[in-house]
Design an enzyme around this catalytic site. Structure first.
Site, PDB file in Angstrom:
ATOM      1  N   MET A  92       2.408   6.363   2.281  1.00 57.19           N
ATOM      2  CA  MET A  92       0.960   6.457   2.450  1.00 57.19           C
ATOM      3  C   MET A  92       0.550   7.484   3.507  1.00 57.19           C
ATOM      4  SD  MET A  92       0.057   4.504   0.099  1.00 57.19           S
ATOM      5  CE  MET A  92      -1.696   4.301   0.348  1.00 57.19           C
ATOM      6  N   ILE A  94      -0.315  11.714   4.030  1.00 63.21           N
ATOM      7  CA  ILE A  94      -0.473  13.027   3.410  1.00 63.21           C
ATOM      8  C   ILE A  94       0.483  13.980   4.106  1.00 63.21           C
ATOM      9  CG2 ILE A  94      -2.069  14.962   3.128  1.00 63.21           C
ATOM     10  CD1 ILE A  94      -4.266  12.843   2.712  1.00 63.21           C
ATOM     11  N   HIS A 111       2.714   8.075  -9.287  1.00 61.76           N
ATOM     12  CA  HIS A 111       1.280   7.830  -9.068  1.00 61.76           C
ATOM     13  C   HIS A 111       0.789   6.838 -10.131  1.00 61.76           C
ATOM     14  CE1 HIS A 111      -2.821   8.615  -7.816  1.00 61.76           C
ATOM     15  NE2 HIS A 111      -3.137   8.696  -9.101  1.00 61.76           N
TER      16      HIS A 111
HETATM   17  C1  GRF Z   1       2.806   2.116  -6.554  1.00 55.30           C
HETATM   18  O1  GRF Z   1       1.813   1.655  -7.411  1.00 55.30           O
HETATM   19  C2  GRF Z   1       2.879   3.618  -6.593  1.00 55.30           C
HETATM   20  O2  GRF Z   1       2.517   4.149  -7.824  1.00 55.30           O
HETATM   21  C3  GRF Z   1       1.873   4.020  -5.556  1.00 55.30           C
HETATM   22  O3  GRF Z   1       1.969   3.057  -4.549  1.00 55.30           O
HETATM   23  C4  GRF Z   1       2.496   1.846  -5.097  1.00 55.30           C
HETATM   24  C5  GRF Z   1       3.708   1.525  -4.300  1.00 55.30           C
HETATM   25  O4  GRF Z   1       4.261   0.282  -4.667  1.00 55.30           O
HETATM   26  N1  GRF Z   1       2.124   5.390  -5.128  1.00 55.30           N
HETATM   27  P1  GRF Z   1       5.728  -0.075  -4.181  1.00 55.30           P
HETATM   28  O5  GRF Z   1       5.734   0.034  -2.656  1.00 55.30           O
HETATM   29  O6  GRF Z   1       6.679   0.866  -4.826  1.00 55.30           O
HETATM   30  O7  GRF Z   1       5.935  -1.503  -4.628  1.00 55.30           O
END
Ligand code: GRF
Length: 215
Positions: A92, A94, A111
Site C-alpha cells: 500500500m 506508491i 489489481h
Molecule cells: C488484493 O485484492 C489485491 O488485488 C490488492 O490488495 C489486496 C491484497 O490482498 N492489490 P492480500 O493482502 O493479498 O490478501
C-alpha cells in the site's frame, strides 16, 4: 532449471502472497520466493512467509524522511537478496519513478479490477456503483503511473444481483489467487515480451526448456 528469485512486497493480509508461496512450493515452478518485505511490522503476511520458511524483512516507511529514502532501502534489500523479480501483493505504498525504473519489466502487481477500468482504491464498490456486469482482476507490469503498466493477465467474474462489495471482492479474490501465480510463471519463464505498451506471450519452449532470457 535455475529458479528466478522473487521478492514480494506486502502491507497486509497476504492472501496473494500465500498463493505465490503455495505455487513456489512446487520445485517444478520456475520461481522461488526468496524474500518478503513488509512496510508495517504487524502485517499478517509476514507470518505466512515465516510459516513457509521464507526470509522476511520489515522496512517501516515511517522510519524514512522521504519516499526516495524509503524506496532506496527497499531497493538495497532486494538487490542484497539477489532478487530477479518483484511482486507487489497488497503493498500500500506508491513507489517512486526511480525505484520503478530500476525494476522495469521485472516488477508486477495484482489489481482487483479489469484495468484500465477502476484504477486505484475501492474498486469493488465503484464497480457496483457503475452497474458493470463483469468485474475481475489484472496482473500488470509496474510503471511509474499507478495501475497503468502493460497488462500481463486478466480474469473476469460476473457481478450478481444482490452483490455487495464484500461478496464481489471474495469472488474476485479467488481469481487473483489463480491468476497471480500463472502470471509470475510466464514472467519467470522469460516468455513475456513488451512492445508498444503491450505484452506478448511466447509459446513455451519444447521439453520444458525455459524459452527466453529475462526480458
Ligand atoms: C488484493 O485484492 C489485491 O488485488 C490488492 O490488495 C489486496 C491484497 O490482498 N492489490 P492480500 O493482502 O493479498 O490478501
Amino acid at each position: 532449471m535455475v529458479r528466478k528469485r522473487v521478492g514480494v512486497l506486502v502491507s497486509g493480509r497476504g492472501s496473494n502472497l500465500q498463493a505465490l508461496l503455495d505455487a513456489c512450493a512446487d520445485s517444478a515452478f520456475p520461481a522461488e520466493i526468496a524474500l518478503v518485505i513488509a512496510n508495517v511490522a504487524d502485517a499478517p503476511a509476514l507470518a505466512r512467509a515465516e510459516r513457509a520458511g521464507v526470509a522476511t524483512r520489515t522496512i517501516p516507511h515511517r522510519d524514512f524522511p522521504s519516499r526516495e529514502d524509503f524506496d532506496a532501502a527497499l531497493d538495497r534489500a532486494l538487490r542484497e537478496a539477489g532478487i530477479d523479480i518483484v511482486c507487489l501483493a497488497g503493498f500500500m505504498r506508491i513507489l517512486t519513478p526511480g525505484f520503478v525504473e530500476g525494476w522495469r519489466g521485472r516488477m508486477i502487481n495484482v489489481h482487483p479490477a479489469l484495468l484500465p477500468a477502476f484504477k486505484g482504491l475501492d474498486t469493488h464498490a465503484r464497480a457496483l456503483a457503475e452497474g458493470v456486469k463483469l468485474h475481475g482482476c489484472t496482473v500488470h507490469l509496474v510503471v511509474p503511473d499507478l495501475d497503468a503498466g502493460p497488462i500481463l493477465a486478466q480474469a473476469a467474474v460476473p457481478v450478481l444481483d444482490g452483490d455487495d462489495a464484500d461478496a464481489l471482492a471474495a469472488r474476485v479474490l479467488i481469481q487473483e489467487h489463480r491468476l497471480y501465480p500463472l502470471a509470475l510463471k510466464l514472467l519467470a519463464e522469460g516468455r513475456v515480451r513488451i512492445g508498444n505498451g503491450r505484452t506478448h506471450i511466447d509459446a513455451p519452449a519444447p521439453d520444458g526448456v525455459l524459452a527466453n532470457p529475462q526480458p
